[in-house]
Structure formats: C-alpha cells, structure tokens
Design a protein around this motif. Structure first.
Motif, mmCIF file in Angstrom:
data_model
loop_
_atom_site.group_PDB
_atom_site.id
_atom_site.type_symbol
_atom_site.label_atom_id
_atom_site.label_comp_id
_atom_site.label_asym_id
_atom_site.label_seq_id
_atom_site.Cartn_x
_atom_site.Cartn_y
_atom_site.Cartn_z
ATOM 1 N N ALA A 114 -46.232 -14.639 -8.403
ATOM 2 C CA ALA A 114 -45.110 -13.828 -7.949
ATOM 3 C C ALA A 114 -45.398 -13.354 -6.524
ATOM 4 C CB ALA A 114 -44.894 -12.635 -8.874
ATOM 5 N N PHE A 115 -44.338 -13.136 -5.767
ATOM 6 C CA PHE A 115 -44.551 -12.737 -4.375
ATOM 7 C C PHE A 115 -43.283 -12.112 -3.811
ATOM 8 C CE2 PHE A 115 -43.327 -17.177 -4.793
ATOM 9 C CZ PHE A 115 -42.226 -17.285 -3.953
ATOM 10 N N TRP A 116 -43.482 -11.360 -2.723
ATOM 11 C CA TRP A 116 -42.339 -10.826 -1.998
ATOM 12 C C TRP A 116 -41.638 -11.971 -1.272
ATOM 13 C CZ3 TRP A 116 -40.607 -6.020 -2.756
ATOM 14 C CH2 TRP A 116 -41.496 -5.055 -3.239
ATOM 15 N N ARG A 117 -40.347 -11.914 -1.198
ATOM 16 C CA ARG A 117 -39.558 -12.982 -0.600
ATOM 17 C C ARG A 117 -39.981 -13.284 0.840
ATOM 18 N NH1 ARG A 117 -34.657 -15.178 -1.843
ATOM 19 N NH2 ARG A 117 -33.524 -16.128 -0.113
ATOM 20 N N HIS A 118 -40.391 -12.246 1.568
ATOM 21 C CA HIS A 118 -40.742 -12.440 2.985
ATOM 22 C C HIS A 118 -41.944 -13.367 3.162
ATOM 23 C CE1 HIS A 118 -44.359 -9.935 2.924
ATOM 24 N NE2 HIS A 118 -43.690 -9.053 2.210
ATOM 25 N N CYS A 119 -42.721 -13.577 2.116
ATOM 26 C CA CYS A 119 -43.882 -14.468 2.208
ATOM 27 C C CYS A 119 -43.461 -15.903 2.528
ATOM 28 C CB CYS A 119 -44.682 -14.447 0.908
ATOM 29 S SG CYS A 119 -45.483 -12.869 0.557
ATOM 30 N N LEU A 120 -42.275 -16.300 2.094
ATOM 31 C CA LEU A 120 -41.814 -17.670 2.311
ATOM 32 C C LEU A 120 -41.729 -18.005 3.794
ATOM 33 C CD1 LEU A 120 -39.021 -17.871 -0.413
ATOM 34 C CD2 LEU A 120 -41.257 -19.012 -0.453
ATOM 35 N N ASP A 121 -41.427 -17.004 4.625
ATOM 36 C CA ASP A 121 -41.332 -17.241 6.064
ATOM 37 C C ASP A 121 -42.694 -17.519 6.691
ATOM 38 O OD1 ASP A 121 -38.582 -16.769 5.971
ATOM 39 O OD2 ASP A 121 -38.845 -14.613 6.296
ATOM 40 N N LYS A 122 -43.747 -17.112 5.994
ATOM 41 C CA LYS A 122 -45.091 -17.221 6.567
ATOM 42 C C LYS A 122 -45.891 -18.404 6.026
ATOM 43 C CE LYS A 122 -45.229 -12.230 7.274
ATOM 44 N NZ LYS A 122 -45.904 -10.947 6.966
ATOM 45 N N ILE A 123 -45.419 -19.008 4.922
ATOM 46 C CA ILE A 123 -46.194 -20.117 4.356
ATOM 47 C C ILE A 123 -45.487 -21.464 4.505
ATOM 48 C CG2 ILE A 123 -47.411 -18.632 2.741
ATOM 49 C CD1 ILE A 123 -45.574 -19.479 0.539
ATOM 50 N N ASP A 124 -44.204 -21.457 4.838
ATOM 51 C CA ASP A 124 -43.472 -22.675 5.227
ATOM 52 C C ASP A 124 -43.790 -23.868 4.322
ATOM 53 O OD1 ASP A 124 -41.820 -24.294 6.729
ATOM 54 O OD2 ASP A 124 -43.389 -24.843 8.163
ATOM 55 N N LEU A 125 -43.308 -23.823 3.092
ATOM 56 C CA LEU A 125 -43.613 -24.858 2.111
ATOM 57 C C LEU A 125 -42.985 -26.200 2.469
ATOM 58 C CD1 LEU A 125 -43.209 -22.804 -1.176
ATOM 59 C CD2 LEU A 125 -45.317 -23.404 0.022
ATOM 60 N N ASP A 126 -43.790 -27.254 2.419
ATOM 61 C CA ASP A 126 -43.313 -28.597 2.750
ATOM 62 C C ASP A 126 -43.948 -29.641 1.839
ATOM 63 O OD1 ASP A 126 -45.893 -28.421 3.653
ATOM 64 O OD2 ASP A 126 -45.446 -28.884 5.755
ATOM 65 N N CYS A 127 -44.134 -29.267 0.577
ATOM 66 C CA CYS A 127 -44.782 -30.144 -0.393
ATOM 67 C C CYS A 127 -43.848 -30.313 -1.586
ATOM 68 C CB CYS A 127 -46.110 -29.532 -0.836
ATOM 69 S SG CYS A 127 -46.952 -30.421 -2.143
ATOM 70 N N THR A 128 -43.580 -31.553 -1.983
ATOM 71 C CA THR A 128 -42.623 -31.785 -3.067
ATOM 72 C C THR A 128 -43.273 -31.959 -4.433
ATOM 73 O OG1 THR A 128 -42.645 -34.171 -2.653
ATOM 74 C CG2 THR A 128 -40.996 -32.863 -1.478
ATOM 75 N N GLY A 129 -44.569 -32.221 -4.492
ATOM 76 C CA GLY A 129 -45.242 -32.489 -5.752
ATOM 77 C C GLY A 129 -45.781 -31.244 -6.436
ATOM 78 N N PHE A 130 -46.480 -31.435 -7.560
ATOM 79 C CA PHE A 130 -47.002 -30.298 -8.309
ATOM 80 C C PHE A 130 -48.105 -29.569 -7.548
ATOM 81 C CE2 PHE A 130 -50.916 -32.387 -9.192
ATOM 82 C CZ PHE A 130 -51.770 -31.423 -9.713
ATOM 83 N N GLU A 131 -48.707 -30.249 -6.563
ATOM 84 C CA GLU A 131 -49.779 -29.622 -5.786
ATOM 85 C C GLU A 131 -49.260 -28.516 -4.870
ATOM 86 O OE1 GLU A 131 -48.833 -33.667 -3.828
ATOM 87 O OE2 GLU A 131 -48.844 -32.771 -5.820
#
Length: 272
Positions: free
Chosen positions: A182-199
């Motif tokens: 679980a995480f605060w929504r603002h974290c998404l701006d800092k980790i920039d997810l670009d992975c489509t698989g389970f990893e």
C-alpha cells in the motif's frame, strides 16, 4: 496527533463524522483508500477476496484481464459499487498500472485476486501510512508474517534476490517478491512504473528506495491460492526478477556518472 488520524467516538459531531471514515471503534481516517485487484478468470476466488475487504474503504478497482469466465459479474454482485476497468495489455504490471490510473483515493492498496491475501490486514497497512510511511510493504518473513504457499526453492530464491537488493540499493527488506503493498498516491510520480510483467513488484520495491521514500514493512500471511493454479515458475521468474535488479543497478550507475560528465563538458566549453 496526525491530521489524518483521529480517535473514533460514538455520538461525535455529524460534520466530523462525515470527514473521517471509521475503521475501528478507536480509529478513524480522513484519506480515501482505493483497493486495486488485478483479475483474470478468478470468479471462484473473488467471494473469498471480497468478504475480507473492510467496509470502510473508499473504492474497489477491479482490473479485468479479458476473463472468459464471469469474473466481472461476480465482482459486481459482491461489491455493487466496484469500478471495473478493462486491461488492454498483458501482464500483472500492466494490470496494476491500469488500475492505479483509475484510482481516486489518496491511498492505494494492491491485493491479489487468488484468495492468498487477507483483506483484514489492510488496516495495518493504512495505519503505517497515516503514521508517516510513504510505502507500506507487505512481508511474509517479518516477525509476525508467514506463508502457506512457497516451495523451498522459491523461499531460497526470494532470500537470495532480497539480499542482492539490500546490498546494491541500501534497503533493509526481509521479503522482495510479494504483491501485497500500500502507498500514498503521490509515490507513483516518483517511481515511474514501466514494467508490464509480474516483476513489477520488485521494481516498485527498488524504486521507492532509490526515490528516498520512507518504507515500512508490514507482517503479512500469504495463504494458498483457493481455486485454479498459479502461473509462477521459480527459475524462469527468478531470472526475470534478477534482470530487473541488474537493470536498475545499471541505471543508478548511469545517473551517478551523469553530473561528472556534465561538469567535464562545461569545463571544456569554458576552456575553448
């Protein structure tokens, strides 16, 4: 006391009651909580998943991975206000990213659809976040956690990969490849997810550390999948996780070299 954490009293002011969402007889929170559930052909498991979700959460976002059974119908029957989002790509990472984009809550919780996660634990994750953590990371190997669904080879692989991440990125994790977070929504701006698989789970764990976010591990128990079979393959998936770790380590080195190169270029310009 935190501005988002308050005692819950019976007979409290109606305006205050509308602002804070009670999660127990002694605790109430202001931030809305979204729960994201990626699912593909999990109709048989959803009743077990939904019955443990606390009623105080703001919304449930079900990401349907083109199910051929009645996953969506079952979800809507169990949780009438469920937000169903169709996954256009493939892979767990793609499903989670799709779900995150659809969330409207300030706090986002990731829950698997196979019945292995206990929704009653969500209160522990949310408590950690409203108490100051940026990212609440579930751990099956922290004191109080456990697992009923890991073979010895998977435990060994997880331990080795976790040790590598701790050594290379300065983390202090006890678990690495676990999807209950679980995480605060603002974290998404800092980790920039670009992975489509389970990893994607490993990638998140690495990037929150690289971003300097405050991480707190939450003891969690992983139960056996109730119906169906898992797509996990220990050796194959272990190499995929290792590939992500090495790539992130390489990117970190590149970032460290970049300021030095910029200084050299600047100096050369002045000399000429």
């Amino acid at each position: 006391m935190s501005s988002v954490l308050r005692p819950a009293f019976s007979g409290q002011d109606p305006l205050m009651a509308s602002k804070y969402r009670p999660i127990s007889s002694h605790l109430a929170i202001a931030p809305p909580v979204s729960v994201v559930i990626p699912a593909m052909n999990e109709a048989e498991n959803l009743p077990y998943v939904f019955k443990t979700l606390p009623g105080w959460i703001h919304e449930v976002v079900l990401v349907d991975g083109n199910s051929t059974d009645n996953t969506v119908e079952v979800a809507r029957e169990l949780w009438p206000d469920v937000k169903v989002v169709e996954q256009r790509g493939k892979g767990k990472g793609d499903a989670l990213i799709t779900g995150f984009e659809a969330c409207t809550g300030d706090i986002i919780v990731m829950v698997d659809a196979d019945g292995s996660a206990d929704g009653n634990e969500i209160v522990s994750y949310v408590s950690a976040l409203v108490s100051g953590a940026d990212f609440a990371k579930g751990s099956r190997f922290a004191n109080g956690g456990g697992t009923s669904d890991m073979t010895p080879i998977r435990k060994l692989g997880n331990h080795v990969l976790c040790a590598v991440v701790n050594a290379k990125f300065g983390a202090r994790y006890t678990d690495l490849c676990y999807g209950y977070n679980a995480f605060w929504r603002h974290c998404l701006d800092k980790i920039d997810l670009d992975c489509t698989g389970f990893e994607v789970e490993t990638l998140m764990n690495i990037r929150v550390v690289k971003a300097g976010l405050k991480v707190q591990e939450i003891p969690s128990h992983e139960y056996l999948r109730i119906h169906g079979s898992s797509n996990l393959r220990a050796v194959r998936d272990g190499f995929r996780v290792l590939k992500v770790i090495l790539k992130e380590r390489s990117n970190r080195r590149a970032l460290r070299r970049r300021p030095h190169a910029a200084q050299l270029d600047s100096g050369q310009g002045e000399v000429s």
